[in-house]
Structure formats: structure tokens, C-alpha cells
Design a protein around this motif. Structure first.
Motif, PDB file in Angstrom:
ATOM      1  N   ILE A   1     106.065  50.235   3.992  1.00 14.91           N
ATOM      2  CA  ILE A   1     105.113  49.833   2.955  1.00 14.91           C
ATOM      3  C   ILE A   1     104.155  50.974   2.640  1.00 14.91           C
ATOM      4  O   ILE A   1     103.601  51.054   1.546  1.00 14.91           O
ATOM      5  CB  ILE A   1     104.342  48.563   3.383  1.00 14.91           C
ATOM      6  CG1 ILE A   1     103.677  47.911   2.173  1.00 14.91           C
ATOM      7  CG2 ILE A   1     103.348  48.879   4.511  1.00 14.91           C
ATOM      8  CD1 ILE A   1     103.159  46.514   2.434  1.00 14.91           C
ATOM      9  N   ASN A   2     103.987  51.896   3.583  1.00 16.58           N
ATOM     10  CA  ASN A   2     103.172  53.091   3.393  1.00 16.58           C
ATOM     11  C   ASN A   2     104.084  54.204   2.884  1.00 16.58           C
ATOM     12  O   ASN A   2     104.785  54.859   3.659  1.00 16.58           O
ATOM     13  CB  ASN A   2     102.510  53.485   4.716  1.00 16.58           C
ATOM     14  CG  ASN A   2     101.572  54.672   4.576  1.00 16.58           C
ATOM     15  OD1 ASN A   2     101.768  55.541   3.724  1.00 16.58           O
ATOM     16  ND2 ASN A   2     100.548  54.719   5.416  1.00 16.58           N
ATOM     17  N   ALA A   3     104.110  54.395   1.580  1.00 11.95           N
ATOM     18  CA  ALA A   3     105.046  55.340   0.965  1.00 11.95           C
ATOM     19  C   ALA A   3     104.821  56.763   1.462  1.00 11.95           C
ATOM     20  O   ALA A   3     105.781  57.518   1.674  1.00 11.95           O
ATOM     21  CB  ALA A   3     104.915  55.292  -0.551  1.00 11.95           C
ATOM     22  N   GLU A   4     103.561  57.141   1.659  1.00 13.30           N
ATOM     23  CA  GLU A   4     103.268  58.503   2.124  1.00 13.30           C
ATOM     24  C   GLU A   4     103.818  58.730   3.524  1.00 13.30           C
ATOM     25  O   GLU A   4     104.401  59.776   3.818  1.00 13.30           O
ATOM     26  CB  GLU A   4     101.763  58.749   2.098  1.00 13.30           C
ATOM     27  CG  GLU A   4     101.370  60.166   2.487  1.00 13.30           C
ATOM     28  CD  GLU A   4      99.865  60.402   2.396  1.00 13.30           C
ATOM     29  OE1 GLU A   4      99.412  61.449   2.902  1.00 13.30           O
ATOM     30  OE2 GLU A   4      99.158  59.554   1.824  1.00 13.30           O
ATOM     31  N   ALA A   5     103.644  57.741   4.408  1.00 16.66           N
ATOM     32  CA  ALA A   5     104.167  57.857   5.768  1.00 16.66           C
ATOM     33  C   ALA A   5     105.687  57.927   5.750  1.00 16.66           C
ATOM     34  O   ALA A   5     106.293  58.702   6.506  1.00 16.66           O
ATOM     35  CB  ALA A   5     103.698  56.674   6.616  1.00 16.66           C
ATOM     36  N   ALA A   6     106.326  57.138   4.883  1.00 19.57           N
ATOM     37  CA  ALA A   6     107.785  57.172   4.776  1.00 19.57           C
ATOM     38  C   ALA A   6     108.255  58.553   4.323  1.00 19.57           C
ATOM     39  O   ALA A   6     109.228  59.103   4.864  1.00 19.57           O
ATOM     40  CB  ALA A   6     108.266  56.106   3.800  1.00 19.57           C
ATOM     41  N   ARG A   7     107.570  59.131   3.346  1.00 23.88           N
ATOM     42  CA  ARG A   7     107.953  60.454   2.858  1.00 23.88           C
ATOM     43  C   ARG A   7     107.806  61.506   3.946  1.00 23.88           C
ATOM     44  O   ARG A   7     108.635  62.415   4.075  1.00 23.88           O
ATOM     45  CB  ARG A   7     107.101  60.835   1.640  1.00 23.88           C
ATOM     46  CG  ARG A   7     107.526  60.161   0.351  1.00 23.88           C
ATOM     47  CD  ARG A   7     106.867  60.810  -0.858  1.00 23.88           C
ATOM     48  NE  ARG A   7     105.413  60.657  -0.829  1.00 23.88           N
ATOM     49  CZ  ARG A   7     104.757  59.632  -1.365  1.00 23.88           C
ATOM     50  NH1 ARG A   7     105.434  58.655  -1.961  1.00 23.88           N
ATOM     51  NH2 ARG A   7     103.446  59.564  -1.323  1.00 23.88           N
ATOM     52  N   SER A   8     106.750  61.399   4.743  1.00 26.82           N
ATOM     53  CA  SER A   8     106.516  62.372   5.803  1.00 26.82           C
ATOM     54  C   SER A   8     107.655  62.367   6.814  1.00 26.82           C
ATOM     55  O   SER A   8     108.195  63.422   7.174  1.00 26.82           O
ATOM     56  CB  SER A   8     105.188  62.072   6.508  1.00 26.82           C
ATOM     57  OG  SER A   8     104.982  62.949   7.596  1.00 26.82           O
ATOM     58  N   VAL A   9     108.042  61.179   7.286  1.00 24.08           N
ATOM     59  CA  VAL A   9     109.134  61.091   8.268  1.00 24.08           C
ATOM     60  C   VAL A   9     110.453  61.510   7.627  1.00 24.08           C
ATOM     61  O   VAL A   9     111.243  62.249   8.232  1.00 24.08           O
ATOM     62  CB  VAL A   9     109.226  59.668   8.844  1.00 24.08           C
ATOM     63  CG1 VAL A   9     110.454  59.530   9.744  1.00 24.08           C
ATOM     64  CG2 VAL A   9     107.970  59.322   9.623  1.00 24.08           C
ATOM     65  N   ALA A  10     110.703  61.062   6.395  1.00 22.62           N
ATOM     66  CA  ALA A  10     111.956  61.409   5.721  1.00 22.62           C
ATOM     67  C   ALA A  10     112.097  62.916   5.552  1.00 22.62           C
ATOM     68  O   ALA A  10     113.190  63.473   5.716  1.00 22.62           O
ATOM     69  CB  ALA A  10     112.032  60.709   4.371  1.00 22.62           C
ATOM     70  N   THR A  11     110.999  63.578   5.227  1.00 23.21           N
ATOM     71  CA  THR A  11     111.024  65.033   5.071  1.00 23.21           C
ATOM     72  C   THR A  11     111.382  65.711   6.383  1.00 23.21           C
ATOM     73  O   THR A  11     112.155  66.675   6.419  1.00 23.21           O
ATOM     74  CB  THR A  11     109.664  65.545   4.572  1.00 23.21           C
ATOM     75  OG1 THR A  11     109.388  64.968   3.294  1.00 23.21           O
ATOM     76  CG2 THR A  11     109.652  67.059   4.465  1.00 23.21           C
ATOM     77  N   GLN A  12     110.847  65.198   7.477  1.00 18.53           N
ATOM     78  CA  GLN A  12     111.111  65.779   8.791  1.00 18.53           C
ATOM     79  C   GLN A  12     112.575  65.663   9.200  1.00 18.53           C
ATOM     80  O   GLN A  12     113.111  66.544   9.887  1.00 18.53           O
ATOM     81  CB  GLN A  12     110.245  65.090   9.850  1.00 18.53           C
ATOM     82  CG  GLN A  12     108.755  65.281   9.693  1.00 18.53           C
ATOM     83  CD  GLN A  12     107.970  64.349  10.594  1.00 18.53           C
ATOM     84  OE1 GLN A  12     108.452  63.895  11.630  1.00 18.53           O
ATOM     85  NE2 GLN A  12     106.737  64.038  10.205  1.00 18.53           N
ATOM     86  N   ILE A  13     113.231  64.574   8.798  1.00 16.70           N
ATOM     87  CA  ILE A  13     114.589  64.318   9.299  1.00 16.70           C
ATOM     88  C   ILE A  13     115.669  64.484   8.226  1.00 16.70           C
ATOM     89  O   ILE A  13     116.850  64.259   8.503  1.00 16.70           O
ATOM     90  CB  ILE A  13     114.696  62.905   9.902  1.00 16.70           C
ATOM     91  CG1 ILE A  13     114.529  61.822   8.823  1.00 16.70           C
ATOM     92  CG2 ILE A  13     113.684  62.728  11.021  1.00 16.70           C
ATOM     93  CD1 ILE A  13     114.790  60.418   9.317  1.00 16.70           C
ATOM     94  N   GLY A  14     115.277  64.879   7.024  1.00 18.29           N
ATOM     95  CA  GLY A  14     116.254  65.001   5.955  1.00 18.29           C
ATOM     96  C   GLY A  14     116.764  63.666   5.473  1.00 18.29           C
ATOM     97  O   GLY A  14     117.912  63.538   5.029  1.00 18.29           O
ATOM     98  N   GLY A  15     115.899  62.659   5.533  1.00 15.77           N
ATOM     99  CA  GLY A  15     116.278  61.318   5.116  1.00 15.77           C
ATOM    100  C   GLY A  15     115.765  60.985   3.734  1.00 15.77           C
ATOM    101  O   GLY A  15     115.235  61.841   3.012  1.00 15.77           O
ATOM    102  N   LEU A  16     115.922  59.730   3.356  1.00 18.56           N
ATOM    103  CA  LEU A  16     115.493  59.246   2.049  1.00 18.56           C
ATOM    104  C   LEU A  16     114.347  58.263   2.241  1.00 18.56           C
ATOM    105  O   LEU A  16     114.490  57.265   2.944  1.00 18.56           O
ATOM    106  CB  LEU A  16     116.651  58.542   1.338  1.00 18.56           C
ATOM    107  CG  LEU A  16     116.343  57.878  -0.006  1.00 18.56           C
ATOM    108  CD1 LEU A  16     115.954  58.930  -1.047  1.00 18.56           C
ATOM    109  CD2 LEU A  16     117.534  57.062  -0.482  1.00 18.56           C
TER     110      LEU A  16
END
Length: 246
Positions: A37-52
């Protein structure tokens, strides 16, 4: 590499247990949608792991349906769904918990499992395979006082896991759960009411191994249950609790 080529969705993956699971799945070869639900937190983790990254409100049917559709369109056929997003109410006598808090706990912890199944199970049935993992809690096995409605929501998740496993097994879909003890996550303070050395000591005294669970602990167990190594395991609700429920 224990998840090569797998497509996985992890909800509540912007922090805590979910982030740990998302990181481990990616390290083991999966393509991971980091949903939160926290879009910024999702982007941060996704960037770290090459995810979406995917913003989602797991208690909203349209939002969950959009999450599944985006994963299918952007990553490919989904193999794994981890229902990790969860909330609690602050500790207090059961009759003092507000109706709004009650509704929120059951919407996020319980309704989300239904909404995820409604959106994804038809696709998994068509393929004849898939794994769903629900992150429940030791609270659903050995309830703590003053967390009554949170305890009840996690007990619901455990029963739902077993019911789903029985119904979906003939379709090649496995459903399991993890029951973590309190861990070093953003929810820890909510469980304890206040984060003080005294309160931590009180909680730790109930865990025979003498420490809180970590995202890595949950990730290790989740990896096994969602991998093909666990192809004969369904309906299991595994404690990851340092012995608390013994």
C-alpha cells in the motif's frame, strides 16, 4: 537457484517479513512483484531486487484484481502468491477495541486472502499448478491477551489455509501458511503497545530460543514451501517461532 523462472507476488513487501521474502525469492531466480500500500516502499525494494513495484490495497477487490492483472501482463503467468500484508490493533481489552479497528484488521488480514483467491485461483486452475502462502501468526495458535481480534483474524487465516488446500489440491494448487512469532518488523511496537527494554524482555521470555523472528527466518521457510521441493506439502501451517507454541 530454487525458484528459476517462477513469477511471484508478495504483498506487504515494502518492509518487514514481506521485503525479506521478496529479496530471497529474487535471489533464488524468481521474478517478483513487490506489492504494498506504500508505493514508495514498494519501489525501493523492487529497485533493490530488480522486481516490479505495484501499489495495492489488499482489502479492495478492484485493487487486488489490478495487481494480479498487472503481474500477468508484465511478468507472465503467476506461479506464487504470498499473502503477507497484515495489520493489528493496539493491545487492549477486547471490548475496548473500536469497530473501525476491528473492521480494518479483518479486511487486511482475512478479506485480502479471499480477494487474492478470487482473482488468481481461476488462472491457476487453468494451468493446473500454483502455490499460495498465507502469513498467519502464532497468535492464531497460542493467543496473547489483549490482542483478541488480531488473534482471531490469524486463526481465521490458519483455517482458511487448510480449507483452501483441501479444495484446491485436485487442481494441482498447494496452499500453506507460516506462523511467525513477533519479529523485528514495523508491527512489533503495535504488538507490544510500547517498545521498551522491559516490554521486549517480557515478550522474549515467552520464546525458548530467546530472540525475535527476522525477515530472513520467514524468507527461508517461505522459500521452501513455495518451491518445487515442497511439491507434496499442502495445508501445512508451519510455526517459525523459536519454540513459543510448544
Amino acid at each position: 537457484m530454487r525458484l528459476p523462472g517462477k513469477i511471484a507476488i508478495v504483498t506487504g513487501a515494502g518492509s518487514g517479513f514481506g521485503a525479506g521474502i521478496a529479496r530471497r525469492f529474487a535471489a533464488e531466480g524468481a521474478q517478483v512483484m513487490v506489492a504494498d500500500i506504500n508505493a514508495e516502499a514498494a519501489r525501493s525494494v523492487a529497485t533493490q531486487i530488480g522486481g516490479l513495484a505495484q501499489p495495492v490495497d489488499v482489502a479492495d477487490g478492484d485493487s487486488v484484481a489490478a495487481m494480479i492483472a498487472t503481474a500477468e501482463e508484465s511478468l507472465g503467468p503467476v506461479d506464487i502468491l504470498v499473502n503477507n500484508a497484515g495489520v493489528t490493533h493496539l493491545p487492549g481489552p477486547m471490548e475496548t477495541i473500536s469497530e473501525d479497528d476491528f473492521d480494518r484488521v479483518f479486511a487486511v488480514n482475512c478479506k485480502s486472502v479471499y480477494l487474492g483467491a478470487r482473482a488468481l485461483v481461476p488462472l491457476l486452475k487453468e494451468r493446473g499448478r500454483g502455490a499460495i502462502l498465507n502469513i498467519a501468526s502464532t497468535a492464531g495458535v497460542s493467543p496473547r491477551p489483549n490482542l483478541n481480534w488480531y488473534n482471531a483474524s490469524k486463526g481465521w487465516m490458519i483455517t482458511a489455509t487448510r480449507a483452501m488446500a483441501v479444495e484446491l489440491a485436485p487442481h494441482g494448487i498447494r496452499v500453506n501458511a507460516l506462523n511467525p512469532v513477533a519479529g523485528e518488523t514495523p508491527l512489533l511496537k503495535s504488538f507490544m503497545g510500547e517498545d521498551t527494554p522491559e516490554m521486549r524482555a517480557k515478550f522474549l521470555a515467552t520464546i525458548p530460543l530467546g530472540r525475535f523472528s527476522t525477515p530472513e527466518d520467514l524468507a527461508n521457510a517461505a522459500l521452501y514451501l513455495c518451491s518445487d521441493e515442497a511439491s507434496m506439502i499442502t495445508g501445512v501451517c508451519m510455526e517459525v517461532d523459536g519454540g513459543r507454541c510448544i
